[in-house]
Design an enzyme around this catalytic site. Structure first.
Site, short mmCIF file in Angstrom:
data_model
loop_
_atom_site.label_atom_id
_atom_site.label_comp_id
_atom_site.label_asym_id
_atom_site.label_seq_id
_atom_site.Cartn_x
_atom_site.Cartn_y
_atom_site.Cartn_z
N ARG A 57 -53.15 -81.93 -105.60
CA ARG A 57 -53.84 -80.66 -105.49
C ARG A 57 -52.90 -79.45 -105.50
O ARG A 57 -53.15 -78.47 -106.20
CB ARG A 57 -54.66 -80.59 -104.19
CG ARG A 57 -55.97 -81.30 -104.27
CD ARG A 57 -56.31 -81.93 -102.94
NE ARG A 57 -55.40 -83.03 -102.72
CZ ARG A 57 -55.62 -84.27 -103.17
NH1 ARG A 57 -56.74 -84.54 -103.75
NH2 ARG A 57 -54.74 -85.24 -103.00
N THR A 58 -51.85 -79.49 -104.72
CA THR A 58 -51.03 -78.29 -104.57
C THR A 58 -50.34 -77.95 -105.90
O THR A 58 -50.38 -76.81 -106.36
CB THR A 58 -50.00 -78.49 -103.44
OG1 THR A 58 -50.69 -78.97 -102.30
CG2 THR A 58 -49.30 -77.19 -103.10
N ARG A 107 -42.23 -77.98 -103.13
CA ARG A 107 -42.57 -79.00 -102.13
C ARG A 107 -41.35 -79.90 -101.98
O ARG A 107 -40.75 -80.33 -102.97
CB ARG A 107 -43.78 -79.83 -102.54
CG ARG A 107 -43.97 -81.02 -101.60
CD ARG A 107 -45.28 -81.71 -101.77
NE ARG A 107 -46.38 -80.88 -101.29
CZ ARG A 107 -47.63 -81.29 -101.21
NH1 ARG A 107 -47.93 -82.53 -101.56
NH2 ARG A 107 -48.58 -80.49 -100.79
N HIS A 135 -47.45 -75.86 -94.32
CA HIS A 135 -48.09 -75.86 -95.64
C HIS A 135 -48.95 -74.59 -95.69
O HIS A 135 -50.18 -74.66 -95.63
CB HIS A 135 -48.93 -77.13 -95.79
CG HIS A 135 -49.35 -77.45 -97.19
ND1 HIS A 135 -49.24 -76.58 -98.25
CD2 HIS A 135 -49.92 -78.59 -97.69
CE1 HIS A 135 -49.70 -77.17 -99.35
NE2 HIS A 135 -50.12 -78.39 -99.03
N1 CP Z 1 -53.66 -80.90 -99.71
C1 CP Z 1 -52.52 -81.28 -100.36
O1 CP Z 1 -51.41 -80.77 -100.08
O2 CP Z 1 -52.73 -82.19 -101.34
P1 CP Z 1 -51.58 -82.77 -102.29
O3 CP Z 1 -50.61 -83.52 -101.42
O4 CP Z 1 -52.28 -83.63 -103.30
O5 CP Z 1 -50.90 -81.58 -102.93
#
Ligand code: CP
Length: 308
Positions: A57-58, A107, A135
């Site tokens: 997602r991020t 990240r 986050h």
């Molecule tokens: N919510 C979130 O950070 O999802 P991802 O780890 O898939 O980016």
């Protein structure tokens, strides 16, 4: 204070009026985020999307946000996809991304990596998750989702469930909710409860908080139930993980006494903490929440690169 040129490392880097501004601009971004309108606001700008830890997602929503605003994206996924694997330092990697781009989304599995990286970059750095640290953009989209669904964030009774020790999303979120006046209940086994230093910060700001292990008892009074995954990858010993794995599993039959408007959130990915039957109930908001990563990150990219 303007957001133009700023790093976003920690939710505490943002004043409450700046958070409100980001949420207001996020709302304006919705038609572009949905592809109903076109925008060239960030034409010619480049986002370096550096994801040294897994993400769906991020990373995708940062990159979608940049594309929807007419900008471009360069990306690294995984340490093995970069010269880090040859022994290059993170500092030198960041220096390169700084040279090639206008803004960096990062990240990294190590807490503090985003703050450190910002010292090696003149381009703004946005923390897309640093180990068990913070986050902040997840928090912004969480706040946006609550405001869109329920209105005044400060009036909500929010129950936060699961891995509160290693779950970075809930560290950022609880600090923001506390500043906004929301009431919070932290539900977790003792081993992975909300760390004392965060409870202490929350109490210091006058937030109404309590810790418990009993999820069922909290459901009737909750406006929001925020579920989280047990972060298996952050446990030093698998044996320790197994002691708390599967501690909370939300099932449809547990929602009989829930308020009609109660919303279930989750930063995702989920493992087994929300039964898929809940997906089709009025309470399930986690996929809408994940979509909101696009307008919120659009707002942030626009405000940091262009200003208001
Ligand atoms: N919510 C979130 O950070 O999802 P991802 O780890 O898939 O980016």
């Amino acid at each position: 204070m303007t957001l133009k040129g700023r790093d976003i490392i920690n939710i505490g880097d943002l004043e409450l009026d700046e958070i409100e501004l980001i949420l207001d601009i996020s709302k304006e971004m919705l038609p572009v985020a949905r592809g109903e309108k076109r925008s060239r606001t960030l034409d010619g700008k480049v986002l370096a999307s550096l994801f040294f830890e897994a993400s769906t997602r991020t990373r995708l929503s940062f990159e979608t946000a940049m594309h929807r605003l007419g900008g471009n994206v360069i990306t690294i996924t995984g340490q093995e996809g970069s010269s880090l694997i040859k022994g290059e330092t993170l500092a030198d990697t960041i220096r390169m991304a700084d040279a090639y781009s206008d803004i960096i989304a990062l990240r990294h599995p190590r807490e503090g990596a985003a703050r450190m990286s910002a010292t090696f970059s003149s381009a703004p750095v946005i923390n897309g998750g640093d180990g068990a640290g913070q986050h902040p953009t997840q928090t912004l989209l969480d706040l946006f989702t609550i405001r869109e669904e329920l209105g005044d964030i400060g009036k909500q009774n929010v129950t936060i469930v699961g891995d509160l020790r290693y779950g970075r999303t809930v560290h950022s979120l609880s600090l923001a909710l506390g500043r906004m006046g929301a009431t919070m209940t932290f539900v977790a086994p003792d081993m992975i409860q909300m760390p004392d230093h965060i409870i202490s910060d929350l109490k210091g700001m006058g937030a109404k908080v309590k810790r418990t292990t009993d999820l069922k008892a909290e459901i009737p009074a909750s406006d929001v139930i925020y579920m989280t995954r047990i972060q298996k990858e952050r446990f030093a010993e698998e044996e320790e993980y197994r002691k708390v794995a599967g501690a909370y599993k939300l099932q449809v039959r547990m929602l009989d006494d829930a308020k009609k408007h109660m919303m279930i959130m989750h930063p995702l990915p989920r493992v087994d903490e929300i039964h898929p039957e809940i997906d089709s109930t009025r309470h399930a908001k986690y996929f809408a929440q994940a979509f909101n990563g696009v307008p919120v990150r659009m707002a942030l990219l626009k405000l940091i690169l262009e200003g208001e």
